[in-house]
Write an enzyme that holds these catalytic residues in place. Structure first.
Site, PDB file in Angstrom:
ATOM      1  N   LYS A   1       0.570  -1.143  -0.025  1.00  0.00           N
ATOM      2  CA  LYS A   1       0.032  -0.021  -0.103  1.00  0.00           C
ATOM      3  C   LYS A   1       0.809   1.300   0.091  1.00  0.00           C
ATOM      4  O   LYS A   1       0.502   2.256  -0.581  1.00  0.00           O
ATOM      5  CB  LYS A   1      -1.000   0.090   0.989  1.00  0.00           C
ATOM      6  CG  LYS A   1      -1.998  -1.390   1.118  1.00  0.00           C
ATOM      7  CD  LYS A   1      -2.909  -1.026   2.071  1.00  0.00           C
ATOM      8  CE  LYS A   1      -3.986  -2.262   2.007  1.00  0.00           C
ATOM      9  NZ  LYS A   1      -3.580  -3.602   1.926  1.00  0.00           N
TER      10      LYS A   1
ATOM     11  N   LYS B   1      -8.436   1.403   5.826  1.00  0.00           N
ATOM     12  CA  LYS B   1      -7.991  -0.131   5.781  1.00  0.00           C
ATOM     13  C   LYS B   1      -6.234  -0.210   6.570  1.00  0.00           C
ATOM     14  O   LYS B   1      -5.667   0.742   6.584  1.00  0.00           O
ATOM     15  CB  LYS B   1      -7.634  -0.392   4.505  1.00  0.00           C
ATOM     16  CG  LYS B   1      -6.869   0.448   3.357  1.00  0.00           C
ATOM     17  CD  LYS B   1      -7.003   0.112   1.839  1.00  0.00           C
ATOM     18  CE  LYS B   1      -6.406   1.102   1.038  1.00  0.00           C
ATOM     19  NZ  LYS B   1      -6.301   0.756  -0.540  1.00  0.00           N
TER      20      LYS B   1
ATOM     21  N   GLU C   1      -3.006  -0.072  -4.947  1.00  0.00           N
ATOM     22  CA  GLU C   1      -1.831  -0.937  -4.329  1.00  0.00           C
ATOM     23  C   GLU C   1      -0.811  -1.294  -5.610  1.00  0.00           C
ATOM     24  O   GLU C   1      -1.181  -1.485  -6.660  1.00  0.00           O
ATOM     25  CB  GLU C   1      -2.445  -1.965  -3.777  1.00  0.00           C
ATOM     26  CG  GLU C   1      -3.295  -1.717  -2.487  1.00  0.00           C
ATOM     27  CD  GLU C   1      -3.691  -2.996  -1.595  1.00  0.00           C
ATOM     28  OE1 GLU C   1      -2.880  -4.332  -1.826  1.00  0.00           O
ATOM     29  OE2 GLU C   1      -4.712  -2.772  -0.886  1.00  0.00           O
TER      30      GLU C   1
ATOM     31  N   ARG D   1      -6.654  -5.624 -11.724  1.00  0.00           N
ATOM     32  CA  ARG D   1      -5.294  -6.183 -11.543  1.00  0.00           C
ATOM     33  C   ARG D   1      -4.576  -6.122 -12.818  1.00  0.00           C
ATOM     34  O   ARG D   1      -5.118  -6.697 -13.927  1.00  0.00           O
ATOM     35  CB  ARG D   1      -5.479  -7.245 -11.115  1.00  0.00           C
ATOM     36  CG  ARG D   1      -4.084  -8.226 -10.979  1.00  0.00           C
ATOM     37  CD  ARG D   1      -2.884  -7.602  -9.965  1.00  0.00           C
ATOM     38  NE  ARG D   1      -3.093  -7.173  -8.745  1.00  0.00           N
ATOM     39  CZ  ARG D   1      -3.219  -8.235  -7.722  1.00  0.00           C
ATOM     40  NH1 ARG D   1      -2.638  -9.394  -8.066  1.00  0.00           N
ATOM     41  NH2 ARG D   1      -3.499  -7.827  -6.467  1.00  0.00           N
TER      42      ARG D   1
ATOM     43  N   ASP E   1      -2.919  -2.679  -8.576  1.00  0.00           N
ATOM     44  CA  ASP E   1      -4.482  -2.617  -8.520  1.00  0.00           C
ATOM     45  C   ASP E   1      -5.156  -1.279  -8.815  1.00  0.00           C
ATOM     46  O   ASP E   1      -4.417  -0.298  -8.124  1.00  0.00           O
ATOM     47  CB  ASP E   1      -4.745  -3.005  -6.936  1.00  0.00           C
ATOM     48  CG  ASP E   1      -4.392  -4.620  -6.810  1.00  0.00           C
ATOM     49  OD1 ASP E   1      -4.318  -5.228  -7.587  1.00  0.00           O
ATOM     50  OD2 ASP E   1      -4.570  -4.893  -5.380  1.00  0.00           O
TER      51      ASP E   1
ATOM     52  N   ARG F   1     -11.941  -6.925 -11.278  1.00  0.00           N
ATOM     53  CA  ARG F   1     -12.693  -7.790 -10.010  1.00  0.00           C
ATOM     54  C   ARG F   1     -14.013  -6.875  -9.545  1.00  0.00           C
ATOM     55  O   ARG F   1     -13.883  -5.872  -8.899  1.00  0.00           O
ATOM     56  CB  ARG F   1     -11.622  -7.982  -8.981  1.00  0.00           C
ATOM     57  CG  ARG F   1     -10.464  -8.813  -9.587  1.00  0.00           C
ATOM     58  CD  ARG F   1      -9.360  -8.865  -8.626  1.00  0.00           C
ATOM     59  NE  ARG F   1      -8.903  -7.398  -8.376  1.00  0.00           N
ATOM     60  CZ  ARG F   1      -7.674  -7.357  -7.548  1.00  0.00           C
ATOM     61  NH1 ARG F   1      -7.160  -8.288  -7.058  1.00  0.00           N
ATOM     62  NH2 ARG F   1      -7.059  -6.034  -7.681  1.00  0.00           N
TER      63      ARG F   1
ATOM     64  N   ARG G   1     -15.783  -3.685  -1.786  1.00  0.00           N
ATOM     65  CA  ARG G   1     -14.476  -4.489  -2.336  1.00  0.00           C
ATOM     66  C   ARG G   1     -14.664  -5.481  -3.460  1.00  0.00           C
ATOM     67  O   ARG G   1     -15.394  -6.490  -3.400  1.00  0.00           O
ATOM     68  CB  ARG G   1     -14.117  -5.610  -1.006  1.00  0.00           C
ATOM     69  CG  ARG G   1     -13.700  -4.551   0.389  1.00  0.00           C
ATOM     70  CD  ARG G   1     -13.813  -5.357   1.609  1.00  0.00           C
ATOM     71  NE  ARG G   1     -14.873  -6.615   1.765  1.00  0.00           N
ATOM     72  CZ  ARG G   1     -14.864  -7.401   2.629  1.00  0.00           C
ATOM     73  NH1 ARG G   1     -13.966  -7.856   3.231  1.00  0.00           N
ATOM     74  NH2 ARG G   1     -15.915  -8.233   2.411  1.00  0.00           N
TER      75      ARG G   1
ATOM     76  N   ASN H   1       1.358  -4.816  -5.806  1.00  0.00           N
ATOM     77  CA  ASN H   1       1.520  -6.164  -5.135  1.00  0.00           C
ATOM     78  C   ASN H   1       2.759  -6.778  -5.545  1.00  0.00           C
ATOM     79  O   ASN H   1       2.967  -6.786  -6.620  1.00  0.00           O
ATOM     80  CB  ASN H   1       0.462  -7.071  -5.528  1.00  0.00           C
ATOM     81  CG  ASN H   1       0.511  -8.205  -4.720  1.00  0.00           C
ATOM     82  OD1 ASN H   1       1.364  -9.375  -4.898  1.00  0.00           O
ATOM     83  ND2 ASN H   1      -0.606  -8.718  -3.826  1.00  0.00           N
TER      84      ASN H   1
END
Length: 321
Positions: A129, A164, A285, A214, A277, A229, A237, A287
């Site tokens: 993050k 978060k 984010e 993603r 993301d 997603r 979410r 990853n």
């Protein structure tokens, strides 16, 4: 050494527990075995250090494309990690102390010439993050703080805010606080552990209704299709682990612009496999620990992302040798 004789180790969660239909690590293992690589299976607690040399209790692994029988494991044997050519660290977050210690141990293998995906120093440096915040031009308004009054002020300024933890995964611990501020105090107390833990606050992005996308990068280059997603009705979410549905989409011009912003840093850090993301126009984010969504994109688009990744690993090995 011939590429077909490579020894590939994987550190992962128990293979018996993986989601067979969508697990990215399985795609990597299938592709490696198809090339003739020898596979070696480890779990995080199998790693150990002795007199400055990294070892692991590892087991020979054979994988199958069979939902009723997707692996066989041989007898365990403790061996130096330096006997392997490449190690994939595919243990899912959270990035807790045990995860960090395991990455440090893999760093000892790197010192002896083993390629670790992703490089251990980069994994230790890049909180997923916080790493995104190195590119503020790519991010929605964001705050990181443990202080109640600072977090409340951010909410007062932006009205609609997502709170978060910095070390969560799969959408866990995410709260959406509307402009009326209902439950704001209890959310701040819970996430910050009464002001002792840093958390992230981010302006709510209505574009989440159209999916959290993603985007996968292999050695800095984007796969031309992302996976949107899509959240369940009433959810904020889109994570697949939170019940979201995956729909592959071509990258937009904005997506490609975002990739160009982060690509030089990703290349500099030597990151071979990264997942961005993206919600709407913004990266939320980056990853670097255990990127997923390979299987869903491959299934919908006919891509072979694991093969692209193994090609990048082979180039890295050639460069080292």
């Amino acid at each position: 050494m011939s590429q077909s004789n490579l020894h590939l180790g994987v550190v992962m969660d128990p293979i018996i527990d993986v989601a067979y239909k969508k697990d990215t690590t399985m795609a990597i293992l299938w592709a490696a075995q198809d090339r003739g690589y020898q596979l070696h299976y480890m779990e995080q607690e199998d790693l150990f250090l002795n007199a400055g040399q990294a070892y692991a209790r590892m087991r020979p692994l054979t994988v199958y494309r069979d939902p009723d029988h997707w692996f066989d494991l041989g007898e365990a044997d403790s061996r130096p990690l330096a006997e392997l050519d490449v190690i994939f660290m595919r243990k899912d977050p959270p990035v807790d102390a045990d995860f960090t210690h395991a990455v440090h141990l893999l760093g000892f293998a790197e010192r002896e010439g083993v390629v670790v995906v992703n490089p251990t120093q980069a994994v230790l440096t890049c909180n997923e993050k916080l790493f995104a915040q190195q590119f503020p031009q790519c991010c929605a308004p964001t705050l990181v703080s443990a202080r109640d009054n600072v977090l409340r002020a951010f909410h007062a300024e932006h009205g609609d805010v997502i709170f978060k933890p910095l070390d969560g995964m799969g959408g866990s611990g995410i709260f959406h606080i509307a402009p009326d501020g209902r439950n704001l105090g209890s959310v701040i107390e819970q996430l910050t552990l009464d002001g002792t833990r840093q958390v992230m606050a981010q302006r709510y992005l209505p574009a989440i209704r159209d999916g959290d996308t993603r985007i996968l990068l292999v050695d800095g280059e984007p796969v031309p299709y992302g996976l949107a997603r899509l959240p369940l009705a009433g959810e904020t979410r889109g994570n697949l682990a939170a019940g979201g549905r995956g729909e592959s989409r071509e990258l937009t011009d904005r997506d490609r612009w975002l990739v160009e912003q982060v690509k030089p840093t990703i290349k500099k850090l030597g990151l071979l496999f990264v997942g961005l993301d993206v919600i709407g126009d913004y990266i939320t984010e980056i990853n670097v620990t255990s990127p997923t969504c390979v299987r869903e994109i491959d299934d919908q688009r006919g891509t072979r992302i694991a093969d692209q990744l193994l090609d990048a690993v082979a180039r890295r090995l050639d460069a080292l040798r």
